[in-house]
Write a protein that holds these residues in place. Structure first.
Motif, PDB file in Angstrom:
ATOM      1  N   MET A 364       0.847  -1.193   0.000  1.00 47.79           N
ATOM      2  CA  MET A 364       0.000   0.000   0.000  1.00 47.79           C
ATOM      3  C   MET A 364       0.884   1.247   0.000  1.00 47.79           C
ATOM      4  N   ASP A 365       0.373   2.311  -0.637  1.00 48.60           N
ATOM      5  CA  ASP A 365       1.074   3.594  -0.688  1.00 48.60           C
ATOM      6  C   ASP A 365       0.239   4.676  -0.019  1.00 48.60           C
ATOM      7  N   PRO A 407       7.011  10.411  -6.077  1.00 46.79           N
ATOM      8  CA  PRO A 407       6.348  10.988  -7.261  1.00 46.79           C
ATOM      9  C   PRO A 407       7.215  10.928  -8.503  1.00 46.79           C
ATOM     10  N   ASN A 408       8.524  11.058  -8.335  1.00 42.86           N
ATOM     11  CA  ASN A 408       9.414  10.993  -9.489  1.00 42.86           C
ATOM     12  C   ASN A 408       9.986   9.593  -9.693  1.00 42.86           C
ATOM     13  N   SER A 409       9.633   8.670  -8.813  1.00 44.50           N
ATOM     14  CA  SER A 409      10.086   7.285  -8.943  1.00 44.50           C
ATOM     15  C   SER A 409       8.947   6.376  -8.499  1.00 44.50           C
ATOM     16  N   PRO A 410       7.930   6.195  -9.335  1.00 43.88           N
ATOM     17  CA  PRO A 410       6.718   5.470  -8.936  1.00 43.88           C
ATOM     18  C   PRO A 410       6.981   4.000  -8.665  1.00 43.88           C
ATOM     19  N   ARG A 411       6.029   3.379  -7.991  1.00 41.19           N
ATOM     20  CA  ARG A 411       6.155   1.983  -7.567  1.00 41.19           C
ATOM     21  C   ARG A 411       6.294   1.064  -8.780  1.00 41.19           C
ATOM     22  N   GLU A 412       7.236   0.126  -8.640  1.00 38.26           N
ATOM     23  CA  GLU A 412       7.472  -0.843  -9.702  1.00 38.26           C
ATOM     24  C   GLU A 412       7.173  -2.277  -9.263  1.00 38.26           C
ATOM     25  N   ASP A 413       7.293  -2.558  -7.946  1.00 30.62           N
ATOM     26  CA  ASP A 413       7.153  -3.942  -7.478  1.00 30.62           C
ATOM     27  C   ASP A 413       6.702  -3.933  -6.016  1.00 30.62           C
ATOM     28  N   ALA A 414       6.454  -5.133  -5.493  1.00 26.85           N
ATOM     29  CA  ALA A 414       6.080  -5.273  -4.088  1.00 26.85           C
ATOM     30  C   ALA A 414       7.280  -4.980  -3.194  1.00 26.85           C
ATOM     31  N   ARG A 609      -3.198   5.239 -13.209  1.00 26.73           N
ATOM     32  CA  ARG A 609      -1.817   4.762 -13.165  1.00 26.73           C
ATOM     33  C   ARG A 609      -1.416   4.364 -11.741  1.00 26.73           C
ATOM     34  N   VAL A 610      -1.855   5.148 -10.747  1.00 26.76           N
ATOM     35  CA  VAL A 610      -1.556   4.804  -9.353  1.00 26.76           C
ATOM     36  C   VAL A 610      -2.156   3.438  -9.016  1.00 26.76           C
ATOM     37  N   ILE A 611      -3.423   3.239  -9.400  1.00 26.80           N
ATOM     38  CA  ILE A 611      -4.097   1.971  -9.123  1.00 26.80           C
ATOM     39  C   ILE A 611      -3.407   0.820  -9.849  1.00 26.80           C
ATOM     40  N   MET A 612      -3.061   1.022 -11.106  1.00 25.42           N
ATOM     41  CA  MET A 612      -2.441  -0.041 -11.898  1.00 25.42           C
ATOM     42  C   MET A 612      -1.097  -0.464 -11.314  1.00 25.42           C
ATOM     43  N   ARG A 613      -0.273   0.514 -10.931  1.00 21.75           N
ATOM     44  CA  ARG A 613       1.035   0.190 -10.366  1.00 21.75           C
ATOM     45  C   ARG A 613       0.903  -0.555  -9.039  1.00 21.75           C
ATOM     46  N   LEU A 614       0.015  -0.076  -8.196  1.00 25.21           N
ATOM     47  CA  LEU A 614      -0.162  -0.729  -6.904  1.00 25.21           C
ATOM     48  C   LEU A 614      -0.735  -2.137  -7.081  1.00 25.21           C
ATOM     49  N   GLU A 615      -1.682  -2.286  -7.996  1.00 22.70           N
ATOM     50  CA  GLU A 615      -2.282  -3.600  -8.214  1.00 22.70           C
ATOM     51  C   GLU A 615      -1.255  -4.587  -8.758  1.00 22.70           C
ATOM     52  N   HIS A 616      -0.371  -4.128  -9.613  1.00 21.91           N
ATOM     53  CA  HIS A 616       0.644  -5.049 -10.126  1.00 21.91           C
ATOM     54  C   HIS A 616       1.607  -5.467  -9.002  1.00 21.91           C
ATOM     55  N   ALA A 617       1.934  -4.535  -8.120  1.00 24.27           N
ATOM     56  CA  ALA A 617       2.786  -4.885  -6.979  1.00 24.27           C
ATOM     57  C   ALA A 617       2.089  -5.914  -6.094  1.00 24.27           C
TER      58      ALA A 617
END
Length: 706
Positions: A364-365, A407-414, A609-617
């Motif tokens: 979670m973020d 913000p300048n380095s968004p989530r990529e993984d869990a 995009r926030v939702i998609m990145r978090l969901e993929h993690a």
């Protein structure tokens, strides 16, 4: 006379020995069974065997008397055979002249005349007592069949065994469906207080009890009646045998309304039920997973815990939010991030399920940072670390606790760090020595296989943590959570702080209930998520087919992977997110991740995009918790490899789009499609979808609301 006396005594002795042997085997089986189980039907066999041996023994002492009385000439031995048989029946019905029989043996002149007479007197006295027990047993069985046949049109809930868990489920079934018939199989009244209490509870529910197992259940049932079979015995091999017997039975296979619930998560049951045909709908139910998921899902106002007060210094929690959010509220600030530090005591079924669930649920973020998860699990087995690494290599490997997204380095993984410590005696000082190296600890889960041991450990650790200046939330497993909670709450009322900070979960009435097993709100939302995934994966024109429902229940991977998104969505919508982009749209009391609360049509591209990145993690962590690793080929069954187990930026555009899976969006889209089908002219082939679609939407709306 001596020969017949010897033969009679031999038969009776063999009958007694055989009865004792069978009885001892039944006792051994009950001792090996899970606590709280009523005795099996096979334990009534000794009584029937003893009655039969007694009847043969009586016949053998009467036959020579009949022959002697007629001198072997008047009616002959063939006739004497039937006269002796009639006399045997008279002995059991207290209609025989016992005095004449005893006198005949006493005056026979044999060297053993006195023992023979005494033996005959004992047999003739015991026989009527056995007859009464036999008749009562027969009428109990007959009345059970009569009640079953008389209500052949009623819906039927069959539970394969009478134990504490099945009683809890039956009680919930009775409340949800008062008119349905409840049947327990493999039951008889044993001479134990617990078994007698279970039978009394079953009768109090108006249930019918059969001695034979579930495969011997009478087939006199209307095809319009729904049948639910719950396989929930203590013997795993017997459970599998029953389950396979039902799905392969032609009578069940042809019925339109038959559901089979198998309470098992073993490889044996998975393999046995993987290849099946017919119309029986099979659902493998994992009680440990139900317990963990229900704790994460339930509102904090739901009864279970001893104390829902927040640890000192943590945020104030709204009572209507899910209990799982406590994990985030209790997180400790660490720079721009917040750390969730979980300790798991015991890696049995429940402990392992908790490790797996936390690994993806805690992804979670929030504004400017992330929740970072550390798990330390302790187990007494020496090979616990190696076992975990072999079964879950993706969780055990390092490298997933790196820099948090910005913000300048968004989530990529869990983001997680899971460590398993084996060969730790959790009842010794070795545990607290290991815990002293972990600072801070925000959450403790205890599952050591025994309610009393779990509670003692919870109290012990609460005291130890208090001395260290910490107050983590402690959760312990207790099958009798309701009774223990009531007792400790009463103590807490007179002695401040006695029950504070301990939460009990896994109670029988919490896990085995209609709302979690049969008609689960979480499962319906998971089914909606599965429908969305199937529609995108198959690239079909229609957003829903009846085959989606069948694949959800039949495929273990589809089922488990579809339950996780609704749990995470509920957390996303519940956590306060002050200062995040998009929160202003919801007012001053904004909650939820950006894009989590508004309908999908109102989400901005940035929110998506926030939702998609978090969901993929979350999905990456979930897949690793199921034992998957990266592989160029997608293999969901054997190799457990998936090519999408990569960073978000390495996904294709199509792969990234799959990470928008809000079950509410799915339900709204289905309702829009329903309206389109209604508007179509009569005769359009697409209207064939309408009846089944309308029924499905109606079922979903009963459990899911905006």
């Amino acid at each position: 006379m001596t020969v017949w006396f010897t033969a009679s005594a031999t038969v009776l002795t063999l009958g007694i020995l055989a009865s004792l042997t069978i009885w001892r085997l039944a006792v051994k089986r009950r001792r090996q069974a899970r606590p709280g189980r009523a005795s099996a039907a096979s334990a009534s066999a000794p009584f029937r065997l003893l009655t039969g041996a007694t009847a043969v023994a009586i016949y053998l002492i009467l036959f020579p008397l009949v022959v002697h009385g007629t001198d072997g000439q008047a009616i002959g031995r063939p006739h004497a055979t039937f006269v002796a048989l009639f006399g045997t029946f008279q002995v059991f019905t207290v209609d025989a002249d016992i005095g004449q029989t005893i006198s005949a043996y006493a005056s026979s002149g044999d060297p053993l005349a006195a023992p023979e007479a005494l033996y005959a007197a004992i047999l003739c006295t015991v026989a009527p007592v056995l007859a009464v027990g036999f008749v009562l047993t027969f009428f109990q069985t007959f009345s059970a069949y009569l009640r079953f046949v008389a209500r052949r049109w009623a819906d039927l809930n069959v539970l394969s065994e009478l134990n504490e868990a099945s009683i809890a489920l039956a009680t919930s079934l009775r409340q949800a469906e008062p008119k349905a018939l409840i049947v327990f199989t493999d039951v008889f009244q044993a001479n134990t207080e617990l078994a007698a209490d279970l039978v009394d509870q079953a009768r109090g529910l108006g249930a019918t009890c059969f001695k034979n197992d579930i495969l011997s259940l009478p087939r006199w049932r209307s095809r319009r009646a729904r049948i639910r079979c719950f396989i929930m015995g203590s013997d795993e091999s017997e459970n599998v045998r029953h389950a396979v017997g039902i799905v392969t039975d032609p009578w069940y296979a042809r019925r339109p309304e038959t559901d089979l619930f198998v309470f098992s998560d073993t490889v044996l049951s998975a393999l046995a039920l993987s290849q099946r045909s017919g119309r029986v709908r099979v659902r493998r139910t994992n009680p440990a997973r139900i317990m963990v998921h229900y704790w994460l899902w339930r509102d904090r106002t739901s009864p279970a815990g001893l104390d829902d007060a927040a640890p000192s210094g943590s945020a104030v929690r709204p009572s209507h939010q899910p209990s799982g959010l406590d994990l985030f509220y209790d997180a400790v600030p660490d720079g721009p991030d917040r750390n969730i530090s979980a300790v798991i005591i015991g890696l049995g079924a429940a402990g392992l399920e908790m490790v797996k669930a936390l690994s993806w649920y805690c992804q979670m973020d929030y504004a400017g940072g992330s929740y970072r998860l550390r798990i330390n699990a302790f187990d007494q087995r020496r090979d616990a670390t190696a076992r975990f690494a072999a079964d879950f290599p993706g969780l055990a490997e390092g490298g997933h606790f790196g820099p948090s997204p910005r913000p300048n380095s968004p989530r990529e993984d869990a983001i997680y760090d899971v460590r398993v410590h084996g060969d730790i005696d959790v009842t010794s000082p070795a545990l607290t020595e290991a815990l002293s190296q972990i600072d801070p600890v925000t959450f403790v889960f205890i599952s050591l296989g025994d309610d009393l041991v779990n509670l003692e450990m919870a109290v012990k650790l609460r005291r130890w943590f208090a001395r260290q200046g910490q107050r983590p939330r402690i959760v312990a497993v207790a099958r009798q959570a309701g009774a223990i909670t009531a007792q400790l709450s009463a103590v807490a009322g007179t002695k401040s702080g006695q029950a504070e900070g301990i939460d009990l979960i896994g109670g029988l009435t919490e896990v085995y209930r209609f709302e979690t097993v049969v008609q689960s709100e979480l499962e319906m939302r998971g089914l909606l998520s599965h429908v969305s995934w199937r529609s995108r994966s198959l690239e079909r024109r229609s957003p829903w087919t009846e085959a989606d429902i069948e694949s959800f229940w039949e495929n273990e991977y589809f089922y488990t992977s579809s339950l996780a998104p609704p749990l995470h969505w509920k957390a996303r919508r519940g956590l306060p997110q002050p200062g995040l982009p998009g929160a202003h749209k919801l007012g001053a009391d904004a909650v939820g991740l950006p894009g989590a609360v508004p309908p999908g049509s109102k989400r901005s591209k940035a929110e998506e995009r926030v939702i998609m990145r978090l969901e993929h993690a979350r999905w990456n962590a979930f897949m690793r918790a199921q034992g998957f690793i990266w592989g160029a080929t997608k293999d969901l069954v054997v190799a457990k490899t998936h090519p999408d187990l990569v960073l978000f930026s390495e996904l294709s555009v199509e792969g990234q789009a799959k990470d928008i899976n809000d079950y509410l969006d799915v339900l709204r889209n289905l309702e829009l499609w329903q309206a389109e089908l209604i508007a179509l002219p009569v005769g359009n082939p697409d209207k064939a979808f309408l009846p089944a679609l309308t029924s499905f939407i109606s079922q979903a709306r009963r459990l899911v609301s905006d």
